[in-house]
Design an enzyme around this catalytic site. Structure first.
Site, PDB file in Angstrom:
ATOM      1  N   ASP A 115      40.033  11.851  -6.069  1.00  0.00           N
ATOM      2  CA  ASP A 115      38.974  10.911  -6.403  1.00  0.00           C
ATOM      3  C   ASP A 115      39.484  10.072  -7.573  1.00  0.00           C
ATOM      4  O   ASP A 115      39.725  10.607  -8.665  1.00  0.00           O
ATOM      5  CB  ASP A 115      37.704  11.678  -6.791  1.00  0.00           C
ATOM      6  CG  ASP A 115      36.524  10.762  -7.085  1.00  0.00           C
ATOM      7  OD1 ASP A 115      36.736   9.556  -7.339  1.00  0.00           O
ATOM      8  OD2 ASP A 115      35.377  11.261  -7.080  1.00  0.00           O
ATOM      9  N   VAL A 116      39.656   8.770  -7.349  1.00  0.00           N
ATOM     10  CA  VAL A 116      40.284   7.935  -8.377  1.00  0.00           C
ATOM     11  C   VAL A 116      39.404   7.734  -9.603  1.00  0.00           C
ATOM     12  O   VAL A 116      39.850   7.171 -10.604  1.00  0.00           O
ATOM     13  CB  VAL A 116      40.720   6.562  -7.815  1.00  0.00           C
ATOM     14  CG1 VAL A 116      41.787   6.736  -6.749  1.00  0.00           C
ATOM     15  CG2 VAL A 116      39.531   5.760  -7.301  1.00  0.00           C
ATOM     16  N   ARG A 127      39.398  11.085  -0.455  1.00  0.00           N
ATOM     17  CA  ARG A 127      38.453  11.584  -1.450  1.00  0.00           C
ATOM     18  C   ARG A 127      37.645  12.780  -0.973  1.00  0.00           C
ATOM     19  O   ARG A 127      37.365  13.689  -1.744  1.00  0.00           O
ATOM     20  CB  ARG A 127      37.502  10.456  -1.866  1.00  0.00           C
ATOM     21  CG  ARG A 127      36.576  10.834  -3.026  1.00  0.00           C
ATOM     22  CD  ARG A 127      35.670   9.693  -3.420  1.00  0.00           C
ATOM     23  NE  ARG A 127      34.788   9.314  -2.339  1.00  0.00           N
ATOM     24  CZ  ARG A 127      33.784   8.433  -2.452  1.00  0.00           C
ATOM     25  NH1 ARG A 127      33.577   7.840  -3.600  1.00  0.00           N
ATOM     26  NH2 ARG A 127      33.026   8.135  -1.420  1.00  0.00           N
ATOM     27  N   GLY A 157      38.463   2.233  -2.447  1.00  0.00           N
ATOM     28  CA  GLY A 157      37.334   1.439  -2.929  1.00  0.00           C
ATOM     29  C   GLY A 157      36.042   1.830  -2.240  1.00  0.00           C
ATOM     30  O   GLY A 157      36.045   2.471  -1.188  1.00  0.00           O
ATOM     31  N   GLY A 187      40.879   3.119   8.113  1.00  0.00           N
ATOM     32  CA  GLY A 187      40.850   1.665   7.969  1.00  0.00           C
ATOM     33  C   GLY A 187      42.152   1.068   7.474  1.00  0.00           C
ATOM     34  O   GLY A 187      43.245   1.400   7.939  1.00  0.00           O
ATOM     35  N   ILE A 188      42.041   0.171   6.501  1.00  0.00           N
ATOM     36  CA  ILE A 188      43.210  -0.537   5.977  1.00  0.00           C
ATOM     37  C   ILE A 188      44.214   0.440   5.378  1.00  0.00           C
ATOM     38  O   ILE A 188      45.422   0.343   5.609  1.00  0.00           O
ATOM     39  CB  ILE A 188      42.781  -1.578   4.924  1.00  0.00           C
ATOM     40  CG1 ILE A 188      41.998  -2.716   5.593  1.00  0.00           C
ATOM     41  CG2 ILE A 188      43.994  -2.136   4.190  1.00  0.00           C
ATOM     42  CD1 ILE A 188      41.347  -3.685   4.606  1.00  0.00           C
ATOM     43  N   TYR A 196      30.666  -5.403  -6.220  1.00  0.00           N
ATOM     44  CA  TYR A 196      31.912  -5.384  -5.461  1.00  0.00           C
ATOM     45  C   TYR A 196      32.768  -6.614  -5.779  1.00  0.00           C
ATOM     46  O   TYR A 196      33.977  -6.503  -6.019  1.00  0.00           O
ATOM     47  CB  TYR A 196      31.592  -5.327  -3.964  1.00  0.00           C
ATOM     48  CG  TYR A 196      32.787  -5.190  -3.066  1.00  0.00           C
ATOM     49  CD1 TYR A 196      33.455  -3.977  -2.938  1.00  0.00           C
ATOM     50  CD2 TYR A 196      33.246  -6.274  -2.322  1.00  0.00           C
ATOM     51  CE1 TYR A 196      34.553  -3.844  -2.101  1.00  0.00           C
ATOM     52  CE2 TYR A 196      34.345  -6.150  -1.485  1.00  0.00           C
ATOM     53  CZ  TYR A 196      34.992  -4.936  -1.369  1.00  0.00           C
ATOM     54  OH  TYR A 196      36.076  -4.806  -0.543  1.00  0.00           O
TER      55      TYR A 196
END
Length: 239
Positions: free
Chosen positions: A53-54, A34, A82, A13-14, A145
């Site tokens: 994994d943040v 992740r 996210g 994605g982004i 979110y």
């Protein structure tokens, strides 16, 4: 000049579009993912793919160390990782609220804290956080979110004040409805309802978000900090 760039959540994605844009411009790019394997495109682009994994501070530290061993101190950070766990408030488990905040907001804190030491030493740096139009408008079923993405605004503006005197900028992009795997999974009626609210009457391509991120990381944006740049087709105008 080739710079050391770190993109979190860069496997699709982004995030992958952002990594691609920097790599094609000649920067040295490390991206995090992740789960699963590293994206195939990362190898083709010459990017370093690092599992991270943040929500785990130890993994964030190791990812930064690996990126710096390969490319030198991080000069550009794009915090994109996210998750969503959508549900109406009365049905939302506390665990889902906490998980989204831990990834989308506290996760950004962990990553930014890891890279700012090197930026302060170098007296230069670019930090770009990926927020969302939802953080400005709100959305039913996305209280967790929206809270996480709105929190990034206060976080970034505080950093802009803390770090600006050392030549470090901190800005946000706020995408709207973007054409990704997540949005392609929506039903036609749901997609039509969302697009009906967008003045430009279409969704964004990930590359359009990536181009805005690259601008904020460029010399052309050297006097921009603490800004929220919407890339939403007009959906959130006025907010």
């Amino acid at each position: 000049m080739s710079r050391s760039v770190l993109v979190t959540g860069g496997n699709r994605g982004i995030g992958l579009a952002v990594a691609r844009a920097f790599a094609q411009a000649g920067d040295r790019v490390a991206l995090t993912y992740r789960s699963g394997g590293p994206p195939e495109e990362a190898t083709r682009l010459g990017c370093l793919a690092v599992r991270c994994d943040v929500t785990d501070a130890g993994q964030v530290e190791r990812a930064r160390e690996e990126a710096e061993r390969a490319h030198g101190p991080v000069e550009v950070l794009v915090a994109n990782a996210g998750i969503t766990r959508d549900q109406l408030l009365l049905r939302m488990p506390e665990e889902d609220f906490a998980a989204v905040l831990d990834t989308n907001l506290t996760g950004v804190f962990r990553v930014v804290k890891q890279v700012t030491g090197g930026m302060l030493q170098a007296r230069r740096g670019r930090i770009v956080l990926v927020s969302s139009v939802v953080g400005l408008l709100g959305a039913a079923g996305q209280a967790n979110y929206a809270a996480s993405k709105a929190g990034l605004v206060g976080f970034a503006r505080s950093l802009a004040r803390e770090l600006g005197s050392r030549g470090i900028t901190c800005n946000l992009v706020a995408p709207g409805f973007v054409e990704t795997d997540m949005t392609r999974a929506l039903g036609e009626k749901q997609r039509a309802g969302l697009l009906s609210r967008v003045p430009l009457a279409r969704s964004a391509q990930p590359e359009e978000i990536a181009a805005t991120v690259r601008f904020l990381a460029s010399d052309d944006a050297a006097y921009i900090t603490g800004a929220v740049l919407p890339v939403d087709g007009g959906l959130g105008m006025g907010h």
